[in-house]
Enzyme design. Structure first.
Site, PDB file in Angstrom:
ATOM      1  N   GLU A  36     -19.770  27.086   0.705  1.00 57.36           N
ATOM      2  CA  GLU A  36     -19.912  25.784   0.040  1.00 57.36           C
ATOM      3  C   GLU A  36     -20.203  25.955  -1.446  1.00 57.36           C
ATOM      4  O   GLU A  36     -21.009  26.783  -1.843  1.00 57.36           O
ATOM      5  CB  GLU A  36     -21.045  24.998   0.692  1.00 57.36           C
ATOM      6  CG  GLU A  36     -21.208  23.592   0.156  1.00 57.36           C
ATOM      7  CD  GLU A  36     -19.973  22.757   0.387  1.00 57.36           C
ATOM      8  OE1 GLU A  36     -19.396  22.288  -0.606  1.00 57.36           O
ATOM      9  OE2 GLU A  36     -19.584  22.584   1.553  1.00 57.36           O
ATOM     10  N   ARG A  58      -7.755  19.202   3.776  1.00 53.39           N
ATOM     11  CA  ARG A  58      -8.669  20.264   4.224  1.00 53.39           C
ATOM     12  C   ARG A  58      -7.848  21.265   5.003  1.00 53.39           C
ATOM     13  O   ARG A  58      -7.187  20.921   5.983  1.00 53.39           O
ATOM     14  CB  ARG A  58      -9.766  19.665   5.097  1.00 53.39           C
ATOM     15  CG  ARG A  58     -10.695  20.665   5.782  1.00 53.39           C
ATOM     16  CD  ARG A  58     -11.489  21.443   4.754  1.00 53.39           C
ATOM     17  NE  ARG A  58     -12.585  22.178   5.395  1.00 53.39           N
ATOM     18  CZ  ARG A  58     -12.437  23.369   5.977  1.00 53.39           C
ATOM     19  NH1 ARG A  58     -11.248  23.958   6.039  1.00 53.39           N
ATOM     20  NH2 ARG A  58     -13.487  23.955   6.525  1.00 53.39           N
ATOM     21  N   ARG A  64     -10.236  13.318   5.363  1.00 54.76           N
ATOM     22  CA  ARG A  64      -9.370  14.331   4.768  1.00 54.76           C
ATOM     23  C   ARG A  64      -8.222  14.654   5.715  1.00 54.76           C
ATOM     24  O   ARG A  64      -8.419  14.731   6.931  1.00 54.76           O
ATOM     25  CB  ARG A  64     -10.164  15.601   4.454  1.00 54.76           C
ATOM     26  CG  ARG A  64     -11.260  15.411   3.424  1.00 54.76           C
ATOM     27  CD  ARG A  64     -12.049  16.687   3.200  1.00 54.76           C
ATOM     28  NE  ARG A  64     -12.714  17.139   4.428  1.00 54.76           N
ATOM     29  CZ  ARG A  64     -13.551  18.176   4.477  1.00 54.76           C
ATOM     30  NH1 ARG A  64     -13.807  18.867   3.371  1.00 54.76           N
ATOM     31  NH2 ARG A  64     -14.122  18.527   5.615  1.00 54.76           N
TER      32      ARG A  64
END
Length: 376
Positions: free
Chosen positions: A70, A62, A113
């Site tokens: 999104e 990330r 992540r």
């Protein structure tokens, strides 16, 4: 005893080193990352997330200090410019390209992540995303090492009106406000002008109500959470300006609704008055027509009566002439008989004694009566 302490000490040191080599994120044990790492891109997930491979493992990364709309959350609709952000990152980081990862204080998030800045040479891809207007600078404490360059890139995009800051990209909030203003202005300008059908005012009212509904919905959106999309790209002052613009639109539309209602009422009254006058005029014309027809009927009857009277008079005159002609013919017949000398009184006539004028004799000539002489 010293050797035992030495063994125990060695185990403690080894355990400490092993613990230092591990971090826990979302319940999963990760290998600690220290210093820049060279990795190979294996996938672009969305506008701010990629998969890379290094040290023989594929890891999800990330990008730090940048947030893009999104596009992959099944519980959310695809947000404005999310596909474009993903496509941009794919163009910047094609599969197989090598990148350099640099980390901040916290190296994993709650979704397991890896958190990193991604470099292509000296280019900070995190900042490049914001510079194109596809992402917004943000800080999730304690990681803020790369926030300044990303924020600087975002300010450049805002100043240039790119991406999420554009007023000509239909899905952005500034563009939605501009579109609402244009729609409202066009709708207000279509106010029907009398004389017009009442249905025109009703149709215009529907258009105004539709524009008002859109303005209310946009107002609700602008009153939402400014920490998430679609308001996240906006500064506080920008948001305030947009809210005021939408409020102005609502005021204009409400005034237009009132004006349209008043105009419709006035037009309805005008049409009703016009209909009343037309009905009165029709009644007047009907009365005049009835009077004219009555006069014509009276004149016709009078003419018929006059014609009948004249016909009767003509018939009477004709009868009189006929009688006169009959009388004249009889006189002429009498006067055409031969005159004879008046017999003496001793002839045994029954006429008066001493009469010497014309006489009308009875059949057989034995008696006579006096008569006017023809031409006397």
């Amino acid at each position: 005893m010293q050797s035992l302490f030495a063994v125990v000490g060695a185990h403690k040191i080894a355990a400490t080193v092993a613990a230092a080599a591990l971090v826990v994120g979302a319940g999963v044990v990760h290998e600690a990352v220290s210093g820049p790492v060279t990795a190979t891109v294996t996938k672009v997930v969305d506008g701010d997330t990629i998969d890379v491979r290094y040290d023989g493992e594929t890891r999800r990364v990330r990008l730090l200090n940048v947030d893009t709309p999104e596009s992959v959350d099944p519980a959310k609709p695809v947000e404005c410019l999310a596909p474009e952000a993903t496509q941009y990152l794919k163009s910047r980081l094609p599969i197989g390209i090598e990148v350099r990862l640099e980390h901040d204080e916290e190296k994993y998030d709650r979704y397991d992540r890896e958190l990193a800045a991604v470099f292509l040479g000296d280019d900070l891809v995190n900042a490049d995303i914001a510079r194109e207007g596809f992402g917004v600078a943000l800080v999730v404490e304690p990681n803020k090492r790369f926030y300044p360059p990303v924020r600087q890139a975002q300010d450049a995009a805002r100043g240039a009106g790119r991406g999420l800051h554009a007023s000509d990209v239909a899905c952005t909030v500034p563009a939605q406000v501009a579109a609402l203003e244009q729609t409202a202005a066009d709708t207000v300008a279509e106010q029907p002008v009398a004389p017009a059908e009442l249905t025109a005012f009703d149709s215009h009212s529907g258009e105004l109500v539709a524009a008002l509904t859109a303005a209310r919905a946009l107002g609700v959106l602008l009153d939402g959470d400014s920490r998430i999309f679609p308001l996240l790209p906006l500064t506080g002052s920008e948001l305030t300006v947009l809210q005021r613009r939408v409020q102005d639109v609502r005021l204009d539309l409400n005034a237009a609704v009132t004006a349209n209602d008043s105009a419709r009422t006035a037009e309805q009254q005008r049409q009703e008055e016009e209909a009343r006058r037309a009905a009165e005029e029709a009644a007047r014309q009907a009365a005049e027509e009835a009077a004219r027809q009555a006069a014509e009927e009276a004149a016709r009857q009078a003419a018929e009566q006059e014609a009948a009277r004249k016909s009767a008079e003509d018939a009477a005159a004709a009868a009189a002439r006929a009688r006169s002609q009959s009388s004249g013919s009889s006189s002429r017949t009498s006067s055409s008989a031969p005159r004879t000398a008046a017999p003496s009184q001793t002839s045994g006539s029954s006429g008066p004694s001493g009469y010497t004028g014309c006489r009308s004799y009875a059949p057989g000539g034995k008696s006579w009566t006096p008569m006017p002489c023809p031409g006397s």
